[in-house]
Each structure stands twice: as C-alpha cells, then as structure tokens.
Design a protein around this motif. Structure first.
Motif, PDB file in Angstrom:
ATOM      1  N   ASP A   1       4.101   0.900  14.054  1.00 27.86           N
ATOM      2  CA  ASP A   1       3.237   0.425  14.922  1.00 27.86           C
ATOM      3  C   ASP A   1       2.832  -1.056  14.761  1.00 27.86           C
ATOM      4  OD1 ASP A   1       2.887   2.747  16.069  1.00 27.86           O
ATOM      5  OD2 ASP A   1       1.382   3.550  14.845  1.00 27.86           O
ATOM      6  N   ALA A   2       2.844  -1.787  13.637  1.00 23.02           N
ATOM      7  CA  ALA A   2       2.644  -3.099  13.587  1.00 23.02           C
ATOM      8  C   ALA A   2       3.493  -4.038  12.676  1.00 23.02           C
ATOM      9  CB  ALA A   2       1.162  -3.197  12.557  1.00 23.02           C
ATOM     10  N   PHE A   3       3.745  -5.159  12.957  1.00 29.74           N
ATOM     11  CA  PHE A   3       4.442  -6.192  12.322  1.00 29.74           C
ATOM     12  C   PHE A   3       3.874  -6.576  11.089  1.00 29.74           C
ATOM     13  CE2 PHE A   3       6.043 -10.469  11.757  1.00 29.74           C
ATOM     14  CZ  PHE A   3       7.326 -10.387  11.248  1.00 29.74           C
ATOM     15  N   ARG A   4       4.649  -6.713   9.897  1.00 31.30           N
ATOM     16  CA  ARG A   4       4.074  -7.074   8.611  1.00 31.30           C
ATOM     17  C   ARG A   4       5.118  -7.666   7.786  1.00 31.30           C
ATOM     18  NH1 ARG A   4       3.686  -3.252   4.779  1.00 31.30           N
ATOM     19  NH2 ARG A   4       4.553  -1.334   5.327  1.00 31.30           N
ATOM     20  N   LEU A   5       4.960  -8.383   6.647  1.00 32.81           N
ATOM     21  CA  LEU A   5       5.954  -8.819   5.819  1.00 32.81           C
ATOM     22  C   LEU A   5       5.661  -8.709   4.504  1.00 32.81           C
ATOM     23  CD1 LEU A   5       7.102 -11.995   7.675  1.00 32.81           C
ATOM     24  CD2 LEU A   5       8.368 -10.051   7.565  1.00 32.81           C
ATOM     25  N   PRO A   6       5.601  -7.512   3.897  1.00 33.20           N
ATOM     26  CA  PRO A   6       5.174  -7.199   2.637  1.00 33.20           C
ATOM     27  C   PRO A   6       5.888  -7.950   1.436  1.00 33.20           C
ATOM     28  CG  PRO A   6       6.158  -5.474   3.404  1.00 33.20           C
ATOM     29  CD  PRO A   6       6.178  -6.340   4.619  1.00 33.20           C
ATOM     30  N   ASP A   7       7.143  -8.229   1.871  1.00 30.19           N
ATOM     31  CA  ASP A   7       8.113  -8.767   0.647  1.00 30.19           C
ATOM     32  C   ASP A   7       8.221 -10.325   0.742  1.00 30.19           C
ATOM     33  OD1 ASP A   7       8.468  -6.176  -0.184  1.00 30.19           O
ATOM     34  OD2 ASP A   7      10.253  -5.781   1.273  1.00 30.19           O
ATOM     35  N   LEU A   8       7.242 -10.827   1.242  1.00 26.27           N
ATOM     36  CA  LEU A   8       7.254 -12.275   1.417  1.00 26.27           C
ATOM     37  C   LEU A   8       7.244 -12.735  -0.201  1.00 26.27           C
ATOM     38  CD1 LEU A   8       4.948 -13.433   3.938  1.00 26.27           C
ATOM     39  CD2 LEU A   8       7.410 -13.912   4.000  1.00 26.27           C
ATOM     40  N   PRO A   9       7.883 -14.030  -0.525  1.00 24.85           N
ATOM     41  CA  PRO A   9       7.559 -14.564  -1.985  1.00 24.85           C
ATOM     42  C   PRO A   9       6.520 -14.552  -2.339  1.00 24.85           C
ATOM     43  CG  PRO A   9       9.230 -15.822  -0.844  1.00 24.85           C
ATOM     44  CD  PRO A   9       8.543 -14.940   0.407  1.00 24.85           C
ATOM     45  N   GLN A  10       6.045 -14.064  -3.772  1.00 24.75           N
ATOM     46  CA  GLN A  10       4.663 -14.225  -4.287  1.00 24.75           C
ATOM     47  C   GLN A  10       4.344 -15.875  -4.318  1.00 24.75           C
ATOM     48  OE1 GLN A  10       2.504 -11.610  -4.739  1.00 24.75           O
ATOM     49  NE2 GLN A  10       4.182 -10.551  -3.565  1.00 24.75           N
ATOM     50  N   ASN A  11       2.902 -15.947  -4.262  1.00 30.70           N
ATOM     51  CA  ASN A  11       2.446 -17.119  -4.586  1.00 30.70           C
ATOM     52  C   ASN A  11       2.809 -17.576  -6.041  1.00 30.70           C
ATOM     53  OD1 ASN A  11       1.279 -17.414  -1.985  1.00 30.70           O
ATOM     54  ND2 ASN A  11      -0.440 -16.585  -2.735  1.00 30.70           N
ATOM     55  N   PHE A  12       3.254 -18.890  -6.272  1.00 30.60           N
ATOM     56  CA  PHE A  12       3.656 -19.128  -7.641  1.00 30.60           C
ATOM     57  C   PHE A  12       3.236 -20.751  -7.617  1.00 30.60           C
ATOM     58  CE2 PHE A  12       7.120 -21.111 -10.307  1.00 30.60           C
ATOM     59  CZ  PHE A  12       6.950 -20.553 -11.213  1.00 30.60           C
ATOM     60  N   CYS A  13       2.420 -21.133  -8.563  1.00 33.54           N
ATOM     61  CA  CYS A  13       1.795 -22.450  -8.858  1.00 33.54           C
ATOM     62  C   CYS A  13       1.527 -23.183  -7.433  1.00 33.54           C
ATOM     63  CB  CYS A  13       2.688 -23.128  -9.858  1.00 33.54           C
ATOM     64  SG  CYS A  13       3.097 -22.381 -11.267  1.00 33.54           S
ATOM     65  N   ASP A  14       2.445 -24.186  -7.238  1.00 35.62           N
ATOM     66  CA  ASP A  14       2.113 -24.919  -6.207  1.00 35.62           C
ATOM     67  C   ASP A  14       2.806 -24.237  -4.791  1.00 35.62           C
ATOM     68  OD1 ASP A  14       4.596 -25.585  -6.802  1.00 35.62           O
ATOM     69  OD2 ASP A  14       4.265 -27.546  -6.327  1.00 35.62           O
ATOM     70  N   ALA A  15       3.393 -23.332  -4.910  1.00 35.35           N
ATOM     71  CA  ALA A  15       4.149 -22.636  -3.794  1.00 35.35           C
ATOM     72  C   ALA A  15       3.120 -21.530  -3.531  1.00 35.35           C
ATOM     73  CB  ALA A  15       5.380 -22.223  -4.139  1.00 35.35           C
ATOM     74  N   GLN A  16       2.155 -21.796  -2.515  1.00 35.59           N
ATOM     75  CA  GLN A  16       1.285 -20.613  -1.936  1.00 35.59           C
ATOM     76  C   GLN A  16       1.540 -20.491  -0.503  1.00 35.59           C
ATOM     77  OE1 GLN A  16      -1.286 -19.479  -3.785  1.00 35.59           O
ATOM     78  NE2 GLN A  16      -0.392 -20.422  -5.586  1.00 35.59           N
TER      79      GLN A  16
END
Length: 744
Positions: free
Chosen positions: A676-691
């Motif tokens: 029913d909804a668009f989501r992206l649960p498998d995006l890269p996790q936040n890592f140090c300066d990669a938020q």
C-alpha cells in the motif's frame, strides 16, 4: 680677384675685428703634445690628446676647457666625425733630477679625453684614417723657427681600419714615454728616452720630422674643428732643418730602434723639434704618432764625468779590463768583486746601478754602500762597494754581460761612467730531496669507519735546501675527507704529521692512495720526491630483518588491515641486524597524523635489535579524517650506507551493517494491506559522516510531490496512478535514484 671675393675678404676682416674679444685666448705658450687612440672593447675606443703647456710663461686664462679633434679618411680626406675632448687632467711634468729644477722652466701636462665608437661598417677603408687637432700659438721666444709667436700646431695621428678581410683589426696606438721637463746644457751631451710601448706588440720605428703648423693662426687660434690635410710645416731658420733641428755636435738625433734622444747643443735658447713613431705589424706600416715638443738649452756649470773601476778582489791590484777580461764563478769560488768609484768634482753625490745587457732573471746585488758623496768635508776621495753574484746565477755556458753604472747628481742630467762586465757562472750541484713515512711496515693500511689514522712524513735534503711537504690523493682530495698534514722544520728535516678520522665520506672507494711529496726549489729549479701510502677502508653491511604480525603483502604493494568501528587493533614488529648496527623502528603516516586517526606507535631501539607495538582504535573520527589511512613502518640500520626495510599497510574501518541494498518500484495503494505504501527499508545504514539526508519524489513532468528527512518514511502515492521518480541523498554526497509506478 672678383668683386665678391674682395668684398668677402673685407667682411671677414671686419668680422674678425668685431669678434676678437669673443675668440679664445691665444695660447702662445704651448710646448707641444701628441694624440693617442686606445682600444677598450668591441668598437669602443678612447681618444686622448696630451698637450704640454709652459706653466711659467703661460697665462692660466689660456688653458682650454676643451679642444676638438677631427677624424678623416686618408684616401680622400673626407671628414668622418668631430670629437669634443674635455680637459680631464692637469699635472706637472717631473724633472729627472728635481734638484736641477730651474724656476723659469716648468711644464704642465693637460690631458683631453673622450670615449668614442669606431663602427666596423664605417671605419673600414684599407688606407686607414687620421686624427688632427689644431691650436695656435707657440712660444714667442723659440729660437729655431720663423715667427714662433704666430706659428700654430697641428697634432696628428694615423690609425688603421678597425676591420680587415671581414675580421676585427684591433689596434691601440703606441704610448710614447713621458715628456721631458729637463733642460740641456750647452756643450754637454743630453740624452732622454722617448721610446714607447705598444699594447699590441707591434714594432715601433722612430725618426725626426718637421713639426706641423697646420691652419690655425693668431686670428683664429682655436678653430671649431680641424681642417683636412695637408698641413703646412713650421719654417726653419736659415741653416736648420729636419736633420738639424737643434744645432750641436752632434745635432739632435734619435735612435730609430730605441727612441733614445741625444744632442750636444752648441747654442743656448729654446728649440722646437718633432718626433715620429711609426707602427708596423707583420712588416706593414699601420699607423703613426707624432710628438711636437721643445727643449731649453742653458749655460750650465761644468760637470765632469765620474768614474768606476772593478777589482776581482779587495786585495787584487789588477783592475778589470772591459772587453778583454771575463770573470768566471764556479761552485765554491769567491763570487764578490770590489768597486771603486769617484768624481773629479768636489761634493758630487754618486750612485751605483746595474743593467743586464744580454740576460734576464737573477741579478747580482750590492752588499755594501751603493751611493755617497766624494771630496766633501770628512768624505773620502774614492768610494768603495762590494758586488756579489748569487750562487744560483747560471749562465749555462754563455758569457753574460752586465753594465755597472755610476752616475753623479750633476745638472741637468747625471754624468755617467759604465764598466761592462763579462762573466760566466755555474751554480753549485744539487742533490734531490728524499721522503719517507712511518706508516709501515705493512702496506696497505687497513682501517674501519671510526678509526683515527696517524703517522709521520719526513722530508730531507742532502744540500739542506728548504723543503715543502705536500699531500694529494689519487682520484680524490684528502681535504674533502678531513685528512690533514701539519708540518714544521725540526733539526734540518721537514716533518709532517698526517691525521685522518675515517668516517662515512671514505666509503665508496675501497683503497684510498695518499701521495706525499717533498719539494725543494734550489736556484729557481724544482726537485721533488714522492711516496704513496695506500689505505684500505674495510666496510660491509648486511640488511636488517623486519618481522611483524601485520599482514604480509607482495613486494612493492600495500597490505590491508580492516577493522570494525569501535574495535581496537594491535600489531607487533621486531627488528634484527647481524652487524650489530643500531636499529630504529618508526611508523609514519603518509598524509595524516597518527594520533588524529586514533593510532599510536611505541618502539624500543638498540644495538642489533629493536621492537615496537602499533595500536589502532577505529572510530568515526579516524574514518572521517582521511579515506586513505596508509602507514609506513620502517626499520633503519645506523651505518654509512643503510639498507632500510619497510612495510606499508592501509587501514580501513568497516561499517557494521553490510545489508545489501534493495530498491522497490511498484506500489498498489488499494487498502488491502499489501504494497500500500512506498518505502526503502534496505537503504545503506548511517555510517560516520555518511548519514541519510532526504528522499525526494517527482512526477513524470519533474514536479516534486514528496520530500522527507525520515529514513523510515512511508509514501502512499499521490492519489493518482502513474510513473514517479525518486532521489535519495546522503550527507557524504552519495545519491540513489530510481523510478516508481503507482497502480490503482
């Protein structure tokens, strides 16, 4: 004569009367002078006029501040240039014997000079060029020419083209020797050296010539510029001429080769004369200089000739006979002779001098008085002197000629007597020096780095000649290696002390050959003995060994260490050296600071062994510092030619969440609970300066329909089916794009 010519003459006469006060003063006391042309460099020359002025009779107002020289081409008398010569020097001409000076005879030398250019494309005519300066007038009381007060002077010089056959032709005109300030005495022989020198080594020939009058006169004493040749000559009085310029017995003469001027004048008065110096190169005349000058003849007190005689020894009653006797000096023989000199005139002061006739170099020397007064109160009638011939004079089998000259202090010039001494001389035999060292008995010497090498160098000479020790190296400079040789004379020997601290500079040439010399210079010769001392510098080095718990990598590559965030990593390193050299372990960051990256290294260094420990606390601080965390570990052996060992490692921090990225592109918002909804649960996790930063959704026409900074977003569509595009952004600059279809 035409009317216009007569009118021109009248107007000229009137103009002379009107302008008479504006004309330069009549310098009626010009003694003479000559021109010089001196090459400087390239096409640059200096033109010089030396003008001699009667300082007693002449008025200071008659001294010119400048004079104009004119340069002409000889072939057609065409004017090339005028040169204004400023006055640059004003000095007195010295007497040969200042005690003979008379107040009524004083001469100044005025020098006019200017730098000029003689361009090769202008001054290239093969017949050459001449320079002239015209000035009036001469002394009124000159005795040997007509109307002297109205007679002008033309100073004249010839010089060659500055280029021949397309090549520069360099020439400086001769410099005639200084002018005379002396006077001549009637019925006394007068002599003066008018010989010159030539910077180019050209041959010089002298003769007497009639002085030039030129075009200047009392109406126009200082022309604006010289007129071209020919130049009129002065008018001699009856009975006189170029070969009889000053009457005498003999009359005025000049030696064509030496330039020596002689005359025994018979009349008193002031006499003008001219001397020409012609310049020859390779047998061809290339130029000439003229000197116009004056000589005063006075009545003088009678001065008799002094005399000098030579005796082979103080006790010998036999006099040396010039032209018949020859002195022979052999090793061990007496090399001194006795001189006796005197003068018939009471109170004369005499002086001895020497002149080598047919040899050069070492000269005899006086070992006692060389001058003195005879027949004065308490003075002897005859003076004596000792002349000694040094042991080192070597006539090499020839007969040398030496003039021993005695001169008095008579006026105007000294009277002289000369004894020409013929002699042969053989120097004493000479034995060569010897040299030895205490470096033995076994050669070569063998040394290691850090050794101090010392030994003595001894030079001796059988003849006890003075010695000098020297040191050199075959293919190297001892001084550059720090080797020294100090020396002194001890008990007739020349002793040197060699000292060398062997250091790393000696490495690279297995054997260093030091050469020592002992040199004497007897009688100007050179005798040398030499000895060599080879020194072998023993040096070898084995590379140290580095072991470590760090991961290995093929030679020339970089090992990699990966560590999770917030975990600690450590490694040990060990170094060993078979030569026992001091070892040093280091860790160096290539483009960052170890501490800033959470790294630290400690080492224990020593002789033959070293150890160290490396620590890394992986954190976001270290990751954010630099993407490439490469460290170089080095083991260095302290020796002349070290063989360092290196190990390079790149450290990487791992993200603990390594889930594979999954992107979805279809949703069906129909309320059935599925997609029913668009989501992206498998995006890269936040890592140090990669938020995670934002997600933006756009319609197919580029209109943004959704944006959020929540990484757990849910978008249920836009109440409209169709195709949409999305863009996901992270704070480290990464982006992810995709498309989405909404199905209703």
């Amino acid at each position: 004569m035409s009317v216009f010519s007569r009118l021109g003459g009248v107007l000229r006469a009137m103009l002379v009367v009107v302008l008479l006060g504006a004309l330069p003063a009549r310098a009626t006391h010009i003694v003479g002078g000559e021109l010089e042309l001196v090459h400087q460099n390239g096409d640059n020359y200096r033109l010089i006029l030396n003008l001699y002025f009667d300082a007693y009779n002449g008025s200071p107002n008659a001294l010119d501040a400048d004079l104009t020289a004119s340069i002409f081409q000889k072939s057609n008398n065409s004017r090339q240039m005028n040169v204004l010569l400023p006055l640059v020097s004003n000095t007195f001409v010295n007497y040969t014997n200042p005690a003979c000076a008379v107040p009524t005879l004083s001469t100044r030398k005025l020098v006019y000079s200017k730098a000029i250019k003689l361009a090769a494309n202008t001054f290239d005519h093969p017949q050459g060029y001449y320079v002239a300066v015209e000035r009036c007038c001469r002394n009124n009381n000159i005795s040997n020419i007509m109307s002297p007060g109205a007679a002008g002077q033309a100073f004249y010089l010839e010089f060659p083209a500055v280029v021949r056959n397309g090549q520069p032709f360099i020439d400086s005109t001769p410099r005639i020797f200084p002018p005379l300030a002396d006077y001549a005495c009637r019925n006394e022989l007068f002599y003066y050296d008018f010989g010159g020198v030539d910077a180019d080594g050209d041959s010089l020939v002298y003769d007497l010539v009639t002085p030039l009058n030129g075009h200047s006169d009392s109406d126009l004493p200082k022309p604006a510029a010289a007129l071209p040749a020919p130049y009129s000559q002065i008018d001699w009085r009856v009975g006189l001429g170029p070969n009889n310029q000053i009457p005498g017995s003999p009359p005025l003469r000049i030696d064509a080769r030496t330039g020596l001027l002689t005359v025994r004048p018979t009349n008193i008065g002031l006499f003008v004369f001219g001397v020409r110096c012609s310049e020859y190169r390779d047998g061809e005349k290339i130029g000439e200089s003229r000197r116009d000058f004056q000589m005063q003849v006075l009545n003088c007190a009678i001065n008799q000739n002094p005399s000098v005689v030579l005796q082979p020894s103080p006790t010998s009653p036999v006099r040396y006979q010039p032209g018949r006797d020859t002195l022979h000096f052999s090793p061990g023989s007496n090399r001194c002779v006795q001189l006796r000199f005197t003068d018939p005139d009471p109170g004369s002061r005499l002086a001895l001098s020497l002149r080598a006739v047919n040899f050069s170099g070492l000269m005899p020397n006086f070992t006692s008085v060389t001058s003195g007064t005879v027949r004065g109160p308490g003075m002897a009638d005859t003076l004596t002197a000792t002349l000694c011939f040094p042991n080192c004079i070597d006539s090499k089998g020839k007969v040398f000629l030496l003039d021993v000259i005695v001169g008095d202090d008579g006026c105007s010039l000294p009277r002289r007597d000369t004894v020409r001494v013929a002699f042969t001389a053989v120097p004493p035999p000479n034995s060569p020096p010897t040299i030895s060292t205490t470096a033995g008995p076994v050669l070569p010497l063998r040394v290691r780095i850090g050794d101090v090498v010392t030994f003595d160098v001894i030079g001796t000479d059988p003849d006890r000649d003075a010695l000098t020790l020297g040191m050199s190296g075959r293919g190297f400079s001892p001084a550059s290696l720090g080797a020294t040789l100090t020396q002194a004379t001890v008990n007739g020997e020349r002793r040197g002390r060699f000292s060398w601290l062997v250091d790393c500079q000696a490495v690279g040439q297995d054997t260093r050959e030091f050469i020592f010399t002992s040199t004497s210079e007897p009688c100007g010769g050179r005798e040398t003995a030499s000895v060599s001392v080879p020194i072998v510098v023993e040096y070898s080095n084995t590379a140290p060994v580095l072991t470590t718990t760090l991961p290995a990598a093929p030679a020339g590559t970089v090992a990699v260490v990966k560590s999770l965030l917030n975990e600690s990593y450590s490694a040990t390193l060990e170094g060993f050296d078979a030569d026992g050299d001091n070892l040093t372990l280091t860790a160096g960051a290539e483009s960052f600071n170890l501490a800033d990256a959470g790294m630290r290294f400690s080492a224990t260094n020593g002789s033959g062994r070293a150890s160290g420990t490396f620590y890394w606390d992986a954190s976001c601080a270290s990751v954010n510092l630099h993407r490439d965390l490469t460290v170089t570990f080095q083991l260095l052996d302290a020796t002349c030619r070290p063989l360092p060992q290196q190990h390079r490692v790149r450290f990487e921090a791992l993200n603990p969440d390594s889930t594979t990225l999954k992107l979805y592109n279809i949703i069906t918002p129909n309320g059935d609970g599925l997609n029913d909804a668009f989501r992206l649960p498998d995006l890269p996790q936040n890592f140090c300066d990669a938020q995670f930063a934002t997600i933006q959704i756009f319609s197919r026409w580029g209109q943004q329909v959704y944006e959020t900074a929540d990484r757990d977003f849910r978008w249920g569509g836009n109440d409209s089916a169709g195709i949409y595009f999305y863009l996901v952004s992270y704070t480290d600059g990464r982006r992810y794009k995709g498309w989405l279809e909404v199905i209703k």
